[in-house]
Design an enzyme around this catalytic site. Structure first.
Site, PDB file in Angstrom:
ATOM      1  N   CYS A 134     -34.738 -12.763  11.712  1.00 11.52           N
ATOM      2  CA  CYS A 134     -33.285 -12.829  11.745  1.00 11.52           C
ATOM      3  C   CYS A 134     -32.666 -11.815  10.790  1.00 11.52           C
ATOM      4  O   CYS A 134     -32.677 -12.006   9.573  1.00 11.52           O
ATOM      5  CB  CYS A 134     -32.818 -14.243  11.392  1.00 11.52           C
ATOM      6  N   CYS A 137     -29.597 -13.150   8.852  1.00  8.03           N
ATOM      7  CA  CYS A 137     -29.933 -14.038   7.737  1.00  8.03           C
ATOM      8  C   CYS A 137     -30.509 -13.268   6.556  1.00  8.03           C
ATOM      9  O   CYS A 137     -30.140 -13.499   5.413  1.00  8.03           O
ATOM     10  CB  CYS A 137     -30.972 -15.071   8.170  1.00  8.03           C
ATOM     11  N   ASP A 138     -31.431 -12.351   6.845  1.00  6.73           N
ATOM     12  CA  ASP A 138     -32.269 -11.811   5.784  1.00  6.73           C
ATOM     13  C   ASP A 138     -32.065 -10.329   5.484  1.00  6.73           C
ATOM     14  O   ASP A 138     -32.612  -9.823   4.509  1.00  6.73           O
ATOM     15  CB  ASP A 138     -33.752 -12.056   6.137  1.00  6.73           C
TER      16      ASP A 138
END
Lengths: 313, 313
Positions: A134, A137-138
């Site tokens: 992701c 997200c990251d």
């Protein structure tokens, strides 16, 4: 008969459990094998769930409060695997593995979708500690650093583009020299200066230490040459499996309307094409695959369940 | 030119700010007079935002982490009032009070909706400390206790029904003896044993002490008699004002498609009828009016903004 059967215990299912039970439904069960929490429990750090901003805590610790909170209002946890769901007349039958059946007035399915693993060495070992699925997200954890992306489809190249606005360089590793991605998506990625393509190649191994990923070994499939790159972020986009099995009938047909990608068609109220059946989280069309959005879905589905039951009284 | 102008600093706007700035957009401003946080900052206790489960903390304290987190990735806060938004060619112009204009590639409007006040004495004083406008949020705090509901429309009776499944008794105070609510909704409420109607009446005063609400004085409009009820929960449902002014042009026409209730029509991606213009939170159709869902919307809108800008590159 249950007021509501919630199938799947990630952020969407847990939030649906919180809202249904706290909203006055007396008899709600959450079906989830093992400890609820979902994919986020495999992350080592979370900084995009609003209200949770503590880099010392892992995804498992993040979900700790959810456990206590979502089960504090009477929600029951059933550690059982659901095989399928059927509507009979005005109610639902939840069929468990082994054949046991449970009746429910309403059902919320929140079984999610899981990113496929590519299968290289070290992938599982460093998942959540350098290996990610992701970019949203990251990506930020690798601000101004180089990262590797594995994959050649639309998602891989879109995510590579997303990462190129945050990271110093993005190396896209793809097993062929042609791309499945749509031509405009590919062209945009090619035009971007800090996106580099490593074609005809696979990830041989993700390498690292106790702290997490430190680099990747990339094998050229034509020359068999292995190239090592020091690199602390590796993003894998090789497809996802939508967990829609419980919505299939005995003939393997879906009981409600689905998209071509196997996601459930819903409206803004999380209604499916079947009255009394709701869906929340990554299983639905257009899911953004974010914890906060899945939780938002869960709240919506729960409020709709309460309205639906009220209307039948 | 801004990459994105976010108008409104409640949970939806803050989350959109977090996701756009953390997602790599360099130039994003959040327009909000005063301290961002939204309506939740007026609550004394929150227990239905997943991951936040601390009864000692107020809504203001709850939003404390959001402030730090959402502004940690480069989001700028502009303490300016936005008058309107206009699309010119391929970009937007944000027109501030006083006439100053700011250009933006994309706009997210998250100005929300506010419940109307009824105007009785003590309403503001005890708001968030006994006086509530959200049964879903606050009903559980009055589990097995009697509560008062003010209003006679659909929302009032639906919320009264919701409360009747949690609270011991629900007293519905309404200024007429006829109800605007739809007949089935009214009939359901009448059938429910623990819902009681006090018609031709208004709330004269909400009374209490330093701890919060302790009771309500109800005036019968025909007899002028005042009846005091000890009661620690009073729910007011007398309509809401959707904050859609910034979407009106100079002729007071809306620039995008709206519902009859003045809410913005969106799809699951938070797209409006105008490309590049997104909406999140209580301003949209079918909004569940929950912090977690508004935040979920904000994340979706932000990811769509990033995609939209990518596609134009």
């Amino acid at each position: 008969m249950l007021d509501c059967a919630i199938i799947g215990g990630g952020p969407a299912g847990l939030t649906a459990g919180l809202y249904t039970s706290r909203g006055g439904l007396k008899n709600v069960s959450l079906f989830e094998m093992g400890v609820p929490g979902g994919q986020i429990t495999k992350s080592s750090e979370i900084e995009n769930y609003p209200g949770f901003f503590d880099s010392t805590k892992t995804g498992l610790e993040f979900m700790d409060t959810w456990q206590k909170q979502c089960f504090a209002f009477g929600l029951k946890h059933e550690m059982k695997k659901v095989d399928s769901v059927k509507k009979i007349g005005n109610h639902f039958v939840v069929i468990l593995e082994g054949g046991e059946t449970i009746e429910a007035k309403t059902v919320i399915v929140s079984t999610g979708a899981v990113p496929r693993r590519a299968g290289f060495k070290g992938e599982d070992e460093f998942y959540g500690r350098g290996v990610s699925t992701c970019a949203t997200c990251d990506g930020f954890f690798y601000k101004d650093k180089p990262v590797t992306v594995l994959g050649g489809g639309d998602t891989a190249l879109e995510e590579a583009f997303f990462l190129s606005n945050i990271c110093s360089d993005v190396y896209v590793v793809h097993r062929r020299d042609e791309f499945r991605a749509a031509p405009p998506t590919l062209e945009r990625a090619i035009r971007k200066e800090n996106i580099h393509f490593i074609t005809d190649s696979i990830i041989e191994e993700a390498v690292g230490d106790a702290m997490g990923l430190t680099g990747v070994d990339i094998r050229n499939l034509k020359t068999d040459e292995i190239r090592h790159m020091d690199n602390t972020g590796l993003f894998v986009f090789v497809g996802q499996d939508v967990k829609n099995d419980v919505l299939k009938d005995e003939n393997e047909n879906f009981i409600c309307e689905m998209s071509d990608l196997g996601q459930v068609v819903v409206n803004l109220k999380m209604h499916t094409s079947i009255e009394g059946l709701f869906v929340a989280g990554d299983l639905r069309i257009d899911a953004p695959k974010q914890v906060v959005s899945a939780a938002g879905d869960g709240a919506i589905a729960a409020l709709q369940v309460i309205s639906y039951i009220q209307e039948q009284q």
